[in-house]
Enzyme design. Sequence first.
Site, PDB file in Angstrom:
ATOM      1  N   CYS A 147      13.589  -8.888 -20.541  1.00  0.00           N
ATOM      2  CA  CYS A 147      14.162  -9.130 -21.851  1.00  0.00           C
ATOM      3  C   CYS A 147      13.373 -10.228 -22.538  1.00  0.00           C
ATOM      4  O   CYS A 147      13.246 -11.339 -22.026  1.00  0.00           O
ATOM      5  CB  CYS A 147      15.628  -9.519 -21.737  1.00  0.00           C
ATOM      6  SG  CYS A 147      16.369  -9.711 -23.349  1.00  0.00           S
TER       7      CYS A 147
ATOM      8  N   LYS B 169      13.161  -2.894 -14.302  1.00  0.00           N
ATOM      9  CA  LYS B 169      12.740  -2.541 -15.665  1.00  0.00           C
ATOM     10  C   LYS B 169      11.647  -3.500 -16.110  1.00  0.00           C
ATOM     11  O   LYS B 169      11.902  -4.682 -16.360  1.00  0.00           O
ATOM     12  CB  LYS B 169      13.934  -2.595 -16.619  1.00  0.00           C
ATOM     13  CG  LYS B 169      13.574  -2.115 -18.017  1.00  0.00           C
ATOM     14  CD  LYS B 169      14.814  -1.853 -18.852  1.00  0.00           C
ATOM     15  CE  LYS B 169      14.439  -1.402 -20.251  1.00  0.00           C
ATOM     16  NZ  LYS B 169      15.621  -1.239 -21.101  1.00  0.00           N
TER      17      LYS B 169
ATOM     18  N   GLY C 190      16.566   5.098 -26.408  1.00  0.00           N
ATOM     19  CA  GLY C 190      17.200   3.935 -27.018  1.00  0.00           C
ATOM     20  C   GLY C 190      17.419   4.116 -28.505  1.00  0.00           C
ATOM     21  O   GLY C 190      18.403   4.727 -28.950  1.00  0.00           O
TER      22      GLY C 190
ATOM     23  N   GLY D 180      10.739   4.461 -24.079  1.00  0.00           N
ATOM     24  CA  GLY D 180      10.041   3.888 -25.228  1.00  0.00           C
ATOM     25  C   GLY D 180       9.723   4.951 -26.252  1.00  0.00           C
ATOM     26  O   GLY D 180       8.875   5.812 -26.027  1.00  0.00           O
ATOM     27  N   GLY D 181      10.441   4.921 -27.373  1.00  0.00           N
ATOM     28  CA  GLY D 181      10.097   5.800 -28.480  1.00  0.00           C
ATOM     29  C   GLY D 181      10.441   7.260 -28.276  1.00  0.00           C
ATOM     30  O   GLY D 181       9.923   8.120 -28.983  1.00  0.00           O
TER      31      GLY D 181
HETATM   32  C1  LIG Z   1      19.521  -3.098 -29.954  1.00  0.00           C
HETATM   33  C2  LIG Z   1      18.859  -3.043 -28.629  1.00  0.00           C
HETATM   34  C3  LIG Z   1      19.409  -3.721 -27.555  1.00  0.00           C
HETATM   35  C4  LIG Z   1      18.795  -3.667 -26.320  1.00  0.00           C
HETATM   36  N1  LIG Z   1      19.350  -4.340 -25.276  1.00  0.00           N
HETATM   37  C5  LIG Z   1      18.782  -4.231 -24.049  1.00  0.00           C
HETATM   38  C6  LIG Z   1      19.375  -4.846 -22.930  1.00  0.00           C
HETATM   39  O1  LIG Z   1      20.413  -5.460 -23.015  1.00  0.00           O
HETATM   40  N2  LIG Z   1      18.756  -4.734 -21.730  1.00  0.00           N
HETATM   41  C7  LIG Z   1      17.597  -4.035 -21.573  1.00  0.00           C
HETATM   42  O2  LIG Z   1      17.068  -3.950 -20.464  1.00  0.00           O
HETATM   43  N3  LIG Z   1      17.017  -3.433 -22.626  1.00  0.00           N
HETATM   44  C8  LIG Z   1      17.576  -3.517 -23.858  1.00  0.00           C
HETATM   45  N4  LIG Z   1      16.992  -2.895 -24.916  1.00  0.00           N
HETATM   46  C9  LIG Z   1      15.747  -2.134 -24.721  1.00  0.00           C
HETATM   47  C10 LIG Z   1      16.027  -0.640 -24.586  1.00  0.00           C
HETATM   48  O3  LIG Z   1      16.783  -0.365 -23.440  1.00  0.00           O
HETATM   49  C11 LIG Z   1      14.705   0.125 -24.491  1.00  0.00           C
HETATM   50  O4  LIG Z   1      13.983  -0.371 -23.406  1.00  0.00           O
HETATM   51  C12 LIG Z   1      13.887  -0.048 -25.758  1.00  0.00           C
HETATM   52  O5  LIG Z   1      14.698   0.039 -26.877  1.00  0.00           O
HETATM   53  C13 LIG Z   1      12.773   0.966 -25.863  1.00  0.00           C
HETATM   54  O6  LIG Z   1      13.257   2.254 -25.983  1.00  0.00           O
HETATM   55  P1  LIG Z   1      13.384   2.996 -27.421  1.00  0.00           P
HETATM   56  O7  LIG Z   1      12.036   2.948 -28.054  1.00  0.00           O
HETATM   57  O8  LIG Z   1      13.848   4.373 -27.072  1.00  0.00           O
HETATM   58  O9  LIG Z   1      14.381   2.240 -28.202  1.00  0.00           O
HETATM   59  C14 LIG Z   1      17.599  -2.935 -26.159  1.00  0.00           C
HETATM   60  C15 LIG Z   1      17.044  -2.260 -27.246  1.00  0.00           C
HETATM   61  C16 LIG Z   1      17.672  -2.299 -28.467  1.00  0.00           C
HETATM   62  C17 LIG Z   1      17.051  -1.564 -29.595  1.00  0.00           C
END
Ligand SMILES: Cc1cc2nc3c(=O)[nH]c(=O)nc-3n(C[C@H](O)[C@H](O)[C@H](O)COP(=O)(O)O)c2cc1C
Lengths: 318, 318, 296, 296
Positions: free
Chosen positions: B127, B162, B262, B240-241
Site C-alpha cells: 500500500c 500482494k 478493481g 491492474g486495469g
Molecule cells: C479506491 C481503492 C482502494 C484500494 N484499497 C486497497 C486496499 O485496501 N488494499 C489493497 O491491497 N489494495 C487496494 N487497492 C488496490 C486494488 O486492489 C488494485 O490493486 C488496484 O486498484 C489495481 O487494480 P485496478 O486497475 O483493476 O483498479 C485499492 C484501489 C482503489 C482504487
Amino acid sequence: MVDLSVRIGSVTLANPVMPGSGTLAEGLADVFDLGRLGAIVTKTITPDLRRGTLPPRLVEYRDATLFAIGIPSLGPDYYLKKTVPFFARFPTPLVASVSADTVEDFARIAARLDVPEIAAIEANISCPNLRAHGRAFGMDPVATRDVITAMKAATTRPVWAKLTPNVGDIAGFARITEEAGADAVIVANAFLGMAIDPETREPRLGNVMGGLTGPALKPLILRMVHQCAEVVSIPVIGCGGISDWSDVVEYMLAGATATQIGTATFVTPTAMPRAIEGLEAYCRRHGITRIAELIGAMRPRGGVPTAAIDPVPAKVSA
Amino acid sequence: MVDLSVRIGSVTLANPVMPGSGTLAEGLADVFDLGRLGAIVTKTITPDLRRGTLPPRLVEYRDATLFAIGIPSLGPDYYLKKTVPFFARFPTPLVASVSADTVEDFARIAARLDVPEIAAIEANISCPNLRAHGRAFGMDPVATRDVITAMKAATTRPVWAKLTPNVGDIAGFARITEEAGADAVIVANAFLGMAIDPETREPRLGNVMGGLTGPALKPLILRMVHQCAEVVSIPVIGCGGISDWSDVVEYMLAGATATQIGTATFVTPTAMPRAIEGLEAYCRRHGITRIAELIGAMRPRGGVPTAAIDPVPAKVSA
Amino acid sequence: MPSALRLADPRVPIPDVHPPYVPAASAGFPVAENLCRVLVNAAVNDDYRLMVAAAPAAALAARPGQFFHLACPPSGEDRPFLRRPMSIHAVDPAAGTITFLYKVQGAGTRGLATLAPGDRLDAFGPLGHGFAAPEGRRHLLMLARGVGLATLAPQAEAVAAAGGRVTAVLSARARDLVMAEDRLAACGCDTLVVTDTDGTSAVEALRARIAAIHAERPFDAIVTCGSDRLMRLARDFARAWGVPGEVALEQHMACAVGLCHACVRPFVDAAGETSYRRVCWDGPVFPIEEATSWSI
Amino acid sequence: MPSALRLADPRVPIPDVHPPYVPAASAGFPVAENLCRVLVNAAVNDDYRLMVAAAPAAALAARPGQFFHLACPPSGEDRPFLRRPMSIHAVDPAAGTITFLYKVQGAGTRGLATLAPGDRLDAFGPLGHGFAAPEGRRHLLMLARGVGLATLAPQAEAVAAAGGRVTAVLSARARDLVMAEDRLAACGCDTLVVTDTDGTSAVEALRARIAAIHAERPFDAIVTCGSDRLMRLARDFARAWGVPGEVALEQHMACAVGLCHACVRPFVDAAGETSYRRVCWDGPVFPIEEATSWSI
Ligand SMILES: Cc1cc2nc3c(=O)[nH]c(=O)nc-3n(C[C@H](O)[C@H](O)[C@H](O)COP(=O)(O)O)c2cc1C
Ligand SMILES: Cc1cc2nc3c(=O)[nH]c(=O)nc-3n(C[C@H](O)[C@H](O)[C@H](O)COP(=O)(O)OP(=O)(O)OC[C@H]3O[C@@H](n4cnc5c(N)ncnc54)[C@H](O)[C@@H]3O)c2cc1C
Ligand SMILES: Cc1cc2nc3c(=O)[nH]c(=O)nc-3n(C[C@H](O)[C@H](O)[C@H](O)COP(=O)(O)OP(=O)(O)OC[C@H]3O[C@@H](n4cnc5c(N)ncnc54)[C@H](O)[C@@H]3O)c2cc1C
Ligand SMILES: Cc1cc2nc3c(=O)[nH]c(=O)nc-3n(C[C@H](O)[C@H](O)[C@H](O)COP(=O)(O)O)c2cc1C
Ligand code: FES
Ligand code: FES
C-alpha cells in the site's frame, strides 16, 4: 513580456519545452518553426548501425501507446554529417541522445559528439527494448554511475542523464547521476509494457515488450519528478504524458526546470508550439513575469478540511 | 460445459475473477450475486483503527484514477464479528487482506484471522499511502521476506503476497515471497502517482500522492505478471486495469492463474459477473473446455515479417 | 461527385465548437493540421464510405498518392487516441474540397463514420511521397483491389488528364463492391472489372488478359494498391516489360511525418539486403521492386 | 413536468447501439445499471438543464434524497471516465420516467448535456439513504440554494402529498435562476424566493423572516441542500427549535455503493470526535447536527 527562459546548467533555453528523444525528426520542420522550441532533442543514436525491432512496432491503448521501435541508428558519422547540419539552421540548442552496449562505447560516442553545434548530450541509459526483458543500464546503480562518469570524462559537452521509470527508487538514481557529474537529469523514459491479442494469443508487438507512453502515465512520472527534485540540485527535466501547457506548468510546480513532449506530438503535431504559447498566456493570466518562478512552487493544500464550518453552535437569534 | 475453475494452491476458485482489495464491500451485494465470484476479497484491515487519508481522495485522470484512501480500518474484531459473517453467506472463498506497521503486527493479525471462514490471507505489503513518499514494505526485499515468513509461521491459512509495482525488479520480489513460503503472489497493487492543479498550485489529493489505477496501466502490470510467472512456480494473480473478459484472458495468457478487478467495478458495477460470462463465451468460441489451459499459453508471433511475398522473381508468363 | 454534395453549403462557416487554434509558429508551413468541415459522409456500399470536406488551401495542394492523418472522434465505447492515415481520393481546388473513400475497420474509422455534414474534421497533411508525375505516361496499368481504389483513382485521373491512356483493373469480392468505375470511365480510363464471384479476379486469368492488352498497346508504367496478389502480379509485369512499377503501401502509423519509425515495412534490395523503411515518410508510394508485402 | 415531454414517445424502443447486457447474476437485485432512454434534455436557464428519461422498474423505486450514478458520454475533448452522481429530481412511476436537474460543471455534465432524445442513459441506482419518511411531518422548512433544489424538491412534494405543510425557501443569485417554483407551488408548498440581486438572500434577513414564520406556524422538520450558509442557518434553527434537520451532502464519487471510501466528508459528533463518513453509502442525507460542510 513574459520571460519564458530557463537554464539547464550552462545551457539557456528560450522556453521549457522540447521534444522527447525519438519523437522529433526532420519531418516536423515542415509543420512549424522548430526555432521556437526550447531545445531540439534528436533520436538516440548508437555507435553501431541498427535496424530497430521487428514490426508491428505500435499498439494503441486507451490514452497510451505501446511502442517497440528499438534504436534504428545510422551511427555517429551520419549524425554529424547530416543530422547536425540540418538542425544547426535553427537558433535552438541541439541535444544529441546516445546509447550503447558498454560503458566504453558510451564514452566513445560522447567523445565523438564533442562538437560545438551540440549543446548537450543526453545519455539514454533507460531504453527498455535493447536488453532481454528490458533490463537496462538505468536499472543498475553501478552501471548508471559508470556510464555518466565515463561520458563526463570523455566530452566537454554537458551530459544529461535520462532515467528509466522502471525502478523502485528513482530519486536514488537521480542522486547517483548527480554524484557522477551529470548536468541534468531527465525523468523519465518509457515504462515497460506488453500486450497480447486474446484471439490469436500472440503478443501484439513484434518485440513482445515495448515502452508505454502518453497522457495516462503523467501522474506516475510527475510523482517521480517531484521525488527527484527534492533530492538533487541539478535541474530535473520532466518527460512523460505531457499534452499541453497545463501539463508543463504541473511538472514545473512539481520541481521540473524544463519538460519534454513525446507522444502528444503524434496526436497534435503542433503540440509543442501550442504549449509554448499556452505557457505565455498562463503566465500573463497569473501575473508571472519569469516562468522560472514556477519551478518547485507547488503550494501545500490550503483548505481546512475538517470543521470547514464551526461545529460549535452559534447563538441562535430566533 | 466449460470448466472455469482454477486452483490457487489449496484453494479452488469457481472461476478466475475476484475483486481487488478495497474495491468490494457489502454494498455490491445489492447489485449482483456475489456468490458468482471466484473469490471475495475484502478491503485491507490493520490491527489498529484508522480513519484513512484527508479528502479529496480521488482525482479522475483520463482512463485512470488517482486515489489516496489510506486504510480506513475498523480493526480485526469488527472484521471477525461483522464482515466475515456477512460474506460467509456466499459459497465463495473469502480472502482477507491485511496490513500493518511492523513485521510483528503482520504476524499478529494473521494469527488473529486464522479462522476456517477465511480461505486465504492477502498480505498488502504494497500500500503506497502509509509511509512517507510511498516507501512500503514491498519496496524492500528484506522486509518483504520477513513479513511473509512471519505470517506463514503465525497462521495455518494460505498467505498471498500482494506486490507493489513501484519496484525495479518485480520478478525478484515474486521469488522472494515464494521462497518465504507465500502460497500465491498478486501482481500488483497501485502505482504511486501525483497530480497538481496548475491554477491553485496545490496537489489535487489531500494526501499529495496516491495510487494510480485503471485500464491505462494494464500493459505495465501485464508485463510484470509475465515476468513473475516466468520465475515462480506458485500461482500468479494478475491485478491492474482489467475491465472485461478479454483482459482476463490476456492476463492468463501472460501467465496469471486468476485475476482481480478493481477500478472497473466503479465504472461498470457488474464488471465482474460480465467478465465471468464473457470468459465462458470466449472458451466456447475457441473450443476450450478447461480455462486453466490458458495459463501461460501465449504463443510466439506467427507472422513471417520479412519476405512475406517471395522477393525472387517468379517466371512471368507474359 | 455524388449529388449529396449539395446537402451542405461550403460557405457556411465551420462551427467553432473548439475554436481553431493556429499557433503563430506554424503559419505558412506546408504540412498543417487542417480544420475542415464535413460536407458529405455517406455509405457508398456495404463496406465503404465517402467523405467530402471543405478544406483550407494547404490541404488542397495534396497530390495523388499522398495522404492525410485524420483525428478520429470517439464513438460508442471507442476512444481512438492516435490519428488514422487516409489516402486522398480526390482534391478539387476549385470547390475547395478533399475527398476520402474509406472502409470502416475499427475504432478510428467507426469514429469517422459518425461525422455528420457540418462537423469539423482535423486533417493533418498533405503527407508522404505520392506517385511519379503523370506527365509523359503513355499507357498506365492500374491494378486496384478494395481500398486500393481509393488511393489509385486520383493518379489514373491525373494520367488521363495529362493525355495518357489508362487501363484500370478494378478487383473486388463482388460486383456491387466495385467503386469509382463511373468516375474512371468519365475521365477516359478503360476499366476492367474483375470479381471473385465470377472468378475473373483469379491471378492467372488476369495475367493472360493483361498480357494481351500489353501486346496490343504496351504499358509504360504500373501502379498498384490493395492486394498482395496484385502486387506480385504487377511486379512480375514490371520486370518482364522493363517498366517502372509503383505500389502504395499501408502500415499503422503514429506520427505520419517520419519521427517515430513505427510504420516501417521490410524492403529487400537487389543485393538481398533487408531494410526497414517508413511508410509515412519514405512512401507510402514505393518502387514495386523492393517492397515485400502490401500490408500485414 | 415541461411540455417538452411530448417531444419523444416513451414507447419507442431504446436504440440498441450497444445491446443492453444484463448479467444473469444481477437480475432482480435492487441496485441496477438501468438502461434508460432520454426523452427530454433541455436547458431550463443559463446554468441548469432538465433531463427526463424513460427508465426500467428498478429505477422507479427511487425515493427523495436518493441518487443515480450516471455514465457520462465523451464530448469534444472530454473523456469522463468515472460516473457522476445526480439526485433524483422527480420519479413518475406511472409515466415510467426519472428526472434530473443538473448544472453543467465539467467533463461529465458537459457530456450529459450532449444527450439527445432517443439516446441511451446508463443510470446506476437508486443509491444512498434518502430523507426521512414524509409521513407525519406537519410543517417542513426547506432551505435550498442552486442545485440543492434538484435534491429537495421531491421531498417537499412528498411531504405535501402526505398532507404536511411546506415552506420552501428558494435562494439564488438572481430571479431568473430560480427553478421549480411553479412545481412546488402546484403541490401546495409556500415558496419564498430570495436572491443575491435584491439582497433578500442575506442570512440575517432570512433568519428573521423564517423565525417569524416559525412563530406563527412552528416547523417540525428542516431539510437543506446547496449552500454552507443555509446549512449553518438550518442547524441553528434545528438546535434552537429542537426539531430534526437533514442535509443532503455532495462529494466526488467513484463507486457510489460504499466500496471505495473516496467520497468521505468529515463529521464531528457530540463529543467533538471527527470521523469520515461515506456520502454515497452513509448518506447522502445526514443529520444536520454532525455535518461540517456541504461541499468542498
Ligand atoms: C479506491 C481503492 C482502494 C484500494 N484499497 C486497497 C486496499 O485496501 N488494499 C489493497 O491491497 N489494495 C487496494 N487497492 C488496490 C486494488 O486492489 C488494485 O490493486 C488496484 O486498484 C489495481 O487494480 P485496478 O486497475 O483493476 O483498479 C485499492 C484501489 C482503489 C482504487
Ligand atoms: C498511407 C495510407 C493510406 C490509407 N488510405 C486508406 C484509404 O484511403 N481508405 C481506407 O479505407 N483505408 C486506408 N488506409 C488504411 C486505414 O488507415 C486503416 O484502415 C485505419 O487506420 C484503420 O483504423 P481503425 O481504427 O478503424 O482500425 P484499427 O482498430 O486500427 O484496426 C484495424 C485492423 O488493423 C489491425 N491492427 C491494429 N493495429 C495494428 C498494428 N499495429 N499492426 C497491424 N495490424 C494492426 C487491427 O487488429 C484491425 O484488424 C490507409 C493506410 C495508410 C497507411
Ligand atoms: C449525491 C449527489 C447528488 C448530486 N445531485 C446533483 C444534482 O441533482 N444536480 C447537479 O447539478 N449536481 C448534483 N451533484 C453534483 C454533481 O455530481 C457534480 O456537479 C458532477 O459530478 C460534476 O461532474 P463534472 O464532470 O461535470 O465536473 P468535474 O469535472 O468533476 O468538476 C466539477 C468541479 O469539481 C471540482 N472537482 C473535481 N474533482 C474534485 C474532487 N475530487 N474534489 C473536489 N472537487 C473536485 C472540479 O475542479 C470542478 O470545479 C450531486 C452530487 C452528489 C454527490
Ligand atoms: C516512438 C517513440 C520512440 C522513442 N524513442 C526514444 C529514443 O530513441 N530515445 C529515448 O531516450 N527515448 C525515446 N522515447 C521515449 C520518449 O522520449 C519519452 O521519454 C517518452 O515517450 C515519454 O514521454 P511522452 O509520454 O510524452 O511520450 C521514444 C518514445 C516513443 C513514443
Ligand atoms: S508513423 Fe511515425 S515514422 Fe511513420
Ligand atoms: S463513492 Fe465509493 S464509497 Fe462512496
